[in-house]
Design a protein around this motif. Sequence first.
Motif, PDB file in Angstrom:
ATOM      1  N   LEU A  83       0.966  -1.177   0.080  1.00 54.79           N
ATOM      2  CA  LEU A  83      -0.090  -0.152  -0.203  1.00 54.79           C
ATOM      3  C   LEU A  83       0.907   1.036   0.060  1.00 54.79           C
ATOM      4  O   LEU A  83       1.752   1.379   0.837  1.00 54.79           O
ATOM      5  N   LYS A  84       0.607   2.259  -0.899  1.00 56.16           N
ATOM      6  CA  LYS A  84       1.219   3.461  -0.905  1.00 56.16           C
ATOM      7  C   LYS A  84       0.709   4.326   0.206  1.00 56.16           C
ATOM      8  O   LYS A  84      -0.337   4.521   0.533  1.00 56.16           O
ATOM      9  N   ILE A  85       1.719   5.013   1.057  1.00 54.37           N
ATOM     10  CA  ILE A  85       1.562   5.756   2.262  1.00 54.37           C
ATOM     11  C   ILE A  85       1.394   7.182   1.988  1.00 54.37           C
ATOM     12  O   ILE A  85       2.484   7.691   1.355  1.00 54.37           O
ATOM     13  N   ASN A  86       0.070   7.750   1.832  1.00 52.25           N
ATOM     14  CA  ASN A  86      -0.221   8.857   1.360  1.00 52.25           C
ATOM     15  C   ASN A  86      -0.054  10.072   2.504  1.00 52.25           C
ATOM     16  O   ASN A  86       0.532  11.160   2.374  1.00 52.25           O
ATOM     17  N   GLN A  87      -0.316   9.374   3.697  1.00 54.60           N
ATOM     18  CA  GLN A  87      -0.235  10.289   4.934  1.00 54.60           C
ATOM     19  C   GLN A  87       0.074   8.898   6.216  1.00 54.60           C
ATOM     20  O   GLN A  87      -0.634   8.347   6.349  1.00 54.60           O
ATOM     21  N   PHE A  88       1.389   9.528   6.762  1.00 52.42           N
ATOM     22  CA  PHE A  88       1.648   8.417   8.015  1.00 52.42           C
ATOM     23  C   PHE A  88       0.642   9.020   9.107  1.00 52.42           C
ATOM     24  O   PHE A  88       0.038   9.969   8.991  1.00 52.42           O
ATOM     25  N   PRO A  89       0.506   7.900   9.977  1.00 54.04           N
ATOM     26  CA  PRO A  89      -0.684   7.979  11.233  1.00 54.04           C
ATOM     27  C   PRO A  89      -0.257   9.501  11.744  1.00 54.04           C
ATOM     28  O   PRO A  89       0.848   9.656  12.225  1.00 54.04           O
ATOM     29  N   ALA A  91      -2.868  11.941  14.586  1.00 53.46           N
ATOM     30  CA  ALA A  91      -3.962  12.209  15.227  1.00 53.46           C
ATOM     31  C   ALA A  91      -5.032  11.042  14.950  1.00 53.46           C
ATOM     32  O   ALA A  91      -6.244  11.380  14.569  1.00 53.46           O
ATOM     33  N   ASN A  92      -4.795   9.811  14.977  1.00 56.61           N
ATOM     34  CA  ASN A  92      -5.497   8.576  14.687  1.00 56.61           C
ATOM     35  C   ASN A  92      -6.230   8.610  13.243  1.00 56.61           C
ATOM     36  O   ASN A  92      -7.109   7.959  13.084  1.00 56.61           O
ATOM     37  N   THR A  93      -5.597   9.223  12.483  1.00 62.11           N
ATOM     38  CA  THR A  93      -5.802   9.140  10.913  1.00 62.11           C
ATOM     39  C   THR A  93      -4.638   8.998  10.153  1.00 62.11           C
ATOM     40  O   THR A  93      -3.435   9.442  10.293  1.00 62.11           O
ATOM     41  N   MET A  94      -4.695   7.919   9.022  1.00 59.24           N
ATOM     42  CA  MET A  94      -3.808   7.726   8.201  1.00 59.24           C
ATOM     43  C   MET A  94      -4.314   7.745   6.812  1.00 59.24           C
ATOM     44  O   MET A  94      -5.453   7.090   6.623  1.00 59.24           O
ATOM     45  N   ILE A  95      -3.677   7.935   5.425  1.00 60.53           N
ATOM     46  CA  ILE A  95      -4.020   7.705   4.459  1.00 60.53           C
ATOM     47  C   ILE A  95      -3.179   6.661   3.604  1.00 60.53           C
ATOM     48  O   ILE A  95      -1.908   6.810   3.349  1.00 60.53           O
ATOM     49  N   LEU A  96      -3.737   5.655   3.067  1.00 60.48           N
ATOM     50  CA  LEU A  96      -3.186   4.536   2.274  1.00 60.48           C
ATOM     51  C   LEU A  96      -3.783   4.376   1.254  1.00 60.48           C
ATOM     52  O   LEU A  96      -5.067   4.214   1.037  1.00 60.48           O
ATOM     53  N   ASP A  97      -3.036   4.416  -0.086  1.00 56.79           N
ATOM     54  CA  ASP A  97      -3.758   4.216  -1.478  1.00 56.79           C
ATOM     55  C   ASP A  97      -4.888   5.201  -1.652  1.00 56.79           C
ATOM     56  O   ASP A  97      -5.933   4.828  -2.170  1.00 56.79           O
ATOM     57  N   GLU A  98      -4.913   6.480  -1.188  1.00 61.49           N
ATOM     58  CA  GLU A  98      -5.796   7.382  -1.346  1.00 61.49           C
ATOM     59  C   GLU A  98      -7.158   7.051  -0.398  1.00 61.49           C
ATOM     60  O   GLU A  98      -8.066   7.710  -0.774  1.00 61.49           O
ATOM     61  N   ILE A  99      -7.053   6.194   0.301  1.00 56.44           N
ATOM     62  CA  ILE A  99      -8.206   5.784   1.391  1.00 56.44           C
ATOM     63  C   ILE A  99      -7.841   6.213   2.638  1.00 56.44           C
ATOM     64  O   ILE A  99      -6.856   5.890   3.365  1.00 56.44           O
ATOM     65  N   THR A 100      -8.605   6.870   3.457  1.00 51.70           N
ATOM     66  CA  THR A 100      -8.389   7.291   4.939  1.00 51.70           C
ATOM     67  C   THR A 100      -8.896   6.409   5.812  1.00 51.70           C
ATOM     68  O   THR A 100     -10.056   5.892   5.984  1.00 51.70           O
ATOM     69  N   TYR A 101      -8.085   6.079   6.780  1.00 47.72           N
ATOM     70  CA  TYR A 101      -8.394   5.024   7.659  1.00 47.72           C
ATOM     71  C   TYR A 101      -8.435   5.852   9.016  1.00 47.72           C
ATOM     72  O   TYR A 101      -7.749   6.965   9.230  1.00 47.72           O
ATOM     73  N   TYR A 102      -9.146   5.137   9.874  1.00 49.79           N
ATOM     74  CA  TYR A 102      -9.502   5.761  11.252  1.00 49.79           C
ATOM     75  C   TYR A 102      -8.992   4.798  12.397  1.00 49.79           C
ATOM     76  O   TYR A 102      -9.296   3.744  12.205  1.00 49.79           O
ATOM     77  N   LYS A 103      -8.471   4.975  13.368  1.00 46.71           N
ATOM     78  CA  LYS A 103      -7.952   4.306  14.538  1.00 46.71           C
ATOM     79  C   LYS A 103      -9.144   4.010  15.326  1.00 46.71           C
ATOM     80  O   LYS A 103      -9.642   5.002  15.668  1.00 46.71           O
ATOM     81  N   GLU A 104      -9.378   2.984  15.623  1.00 48.37           N
ATOM     82  CA  GLU A 104     -10.678   2.765  16.668  1.00 48.37           C
ATOM     83  C   GLU A 104     -10.112   2.325  17.892  1.00 48.37           C
ATOM     84  O   GLU A 104      -8.843   1.866  18.109  1.00 48.37           O
TER      85      GLU A 104
END
Length: 104
Positions: A83-89, A91-104
């Motif tokens: 997966l391409k890292i667009n934004q490293f984690p 504030a509990n958010t990261m972006i991989l392959d242009e998809i935003t993930y949220y930490k639960e």
Amino acid sequence: MKKIKLLFPVILLLLVGCKKSNVDEYPEFKGFWVAVSSDARYEINVKDNGRATYEVFKSNTETSYRGRLIVEGEELKIGFKKLKINQFPLANTMILDEITYYKE
């Protein structure tokens, strides 16, 4: 002799694929991450020991990868999934392959 020729590529693949996780250098990736798009749900679970799972749920199908989490430059690997890292984690958010993930 044929068995040795067939065994050599298998051993080589295992050695290349058995790279140690570097999650201790990137502890911000540890935890359970979720992303939801209009057609899929994505889940990443990274354990303290560096083992990770990546799962995608789309319609009635599930795709899953398991393995060590490895971060190399702008790329994150879980098993054979890259997966391409667009934004490293952050504030509990990261972006991989242009998809935003949220930490639960």
